[in-house]
Design an enzyme around this catalytic site. Structure first.
Site, PDB file in Angstrom:
ATOM      1  NE  ARG A  33      25.652  -3.190 -20.991  1.00 44.82           N
ATOM      2  CZ  ARG A  33      26.683  -3.150 -21.633  1.00 44.82           C
ATOM      3  NH1 ARG A  33      27.730  -3.577 -21.280  1.00 44.82           N
ATOM      4  NH2 ARG A  33      26.945  -2.022 -22.456  1.00 44.82           N
ATOM      5  CG  ASN A  82      17.678  -0.371 -30.220  1.00 49.33           C
ATOM      6  OD1 ASN A  82      18.277   0.217 -31.350  1.00 49.33           O
ATOM      7  ND2 ASN A  82      17.980   0.074 -29.011  1.00 49.33           N
ATOM      8  CE1 TYR A 147      27.841  -1.789 -34.717  1.00 49.78           C
ATOM      9  CE2 TYR A 147      27.869  -1.273 -37.288  1.00 49.78           C
ATOM     10  CZ  TYR A 147      27.077  -1.096 -35.977  1.00 49.78           C
ATOM     11  OH  TYR A 147      26.001  -0.441 -35.895  1.00 49.78           O
ATOM     12  CE  LYS A 151      24.527  -3.594 -35.713  1.00 47.89           C
ATOM     13  NZ  LYS A 151      23.386  -3.461 -34.861  1.00 47.89           N
TER      14      LYS A 151
END
Length: 249
Positions: A33, A82, A147, A151
């Site tokens: 970003r 990533n 999270y 993942k």
């Protein structure tokens, strides 16, 4: 010279991965970003680079980013997904918005990137996809339900894609770091300090102690694991732990 695309390339692990790929002579397209951070990374690379600021959670941004790379250079040979961030909250305090934001960034965005990369890689008979996941893809962690779920999901995506693409010349792997010395961990340290009353130094030491090696992992150590997945065509469908021995598999 291969064409590489690294998401979340402005700092931390992404920056280290970009440097590692460049050290092998590959040209690197950088997206994140922050344009300023990307420009800083690009300026330090010894190879041709392409700066593509974007919010990868926006569906159209994935298509635009890949198209820009293809227009300027050629198809993406190496994708390193990533981009990431973490949100910490008790399970009962995790809102729908927090949950969705983590899925958007950590699972849906990598899925869209992988989906966009695969046809070209298969057509050329060669490709490398590496997703930077986490040891949270291998075990449950408190206060990071969204999270951890995302993942776990992205590791499932890696395994399914690897199984489907085996024999095409395209490998798909995940690298699963523990706590890495990055700005993301700095934010975790600050959150722990706020929640527990510890000093930042105490919070950082507690995170370091969670690795059996007694320290945080370095971004370069994660980048080296990413390069291993790129360099070795016999390794696919794996979640490579870079965690100082915390999760043995």
């Amino acid at each position: 010279m291969r064409t590489c695309l690294v998401t979340g390339a402005g700092r931390g692990i992404g920056r280290a991965v970009a440097r590692r790929l460049a050290a092998e002579g590959h040209r690197v397209a950088l997206t994140a970003r922050s344009a300023d951070q990307l420009e800083e990374v690009a300026a330090a690379l010894p190879v041709p680079s392409l700066v593509l600021p974007a919010d990868i959670t926006v569906a159209s941004a994935v298509e635009e980013t890949f198209t820009a790379v293809e227009t300027r250079w050629a198809g993406v040979d190496v994708l390193v997904a990533n981009a990431g961030a973490g949100v910490s909250a008790k399970l009962a305090d995790t809102t729908d918005d927090m949950w969705q934001a983590q899925l958007d960034l950590l699972l849906t965005a990598p899925f869209r990137c992988v989906r966009r990369a695969v046809p070209g890689m298969v057509g050329r008979g060669w490709g490398r996809i590496v997703v930077v996941a986490s040891v949270a893809a291998k075990r449950g962690e408190p206060y990071v339900a969204a999270y951890t779920a995302a993942k776990h999901g992205v590791l499932g995506l890696v395994r399914a894609a690897a199984a489907e693409l085996a024999g095409t010349g395209v490998t798909v792997n995940a690298v699963c770091p523990a706590y890495v010395d990055t700005p993301m961990t700095d934010a975790t340290v600050a959150a722990i300090a706020r929640r527990t009353g510890r000093t930042p130094e105490q919070a950082r030491a507690a995170l370091a102690a969670r690795q059996p090696i007694g320290r945080l992992v370095t971004p370069d150590e994660v980048a080296e694991a990413v390069w291993f997945c790129v360099a070795n065509g016999a390794v696919t469908g794996q979640g490579l732990n870079v965690d100082g021995g915390a999760v043995q598999s």
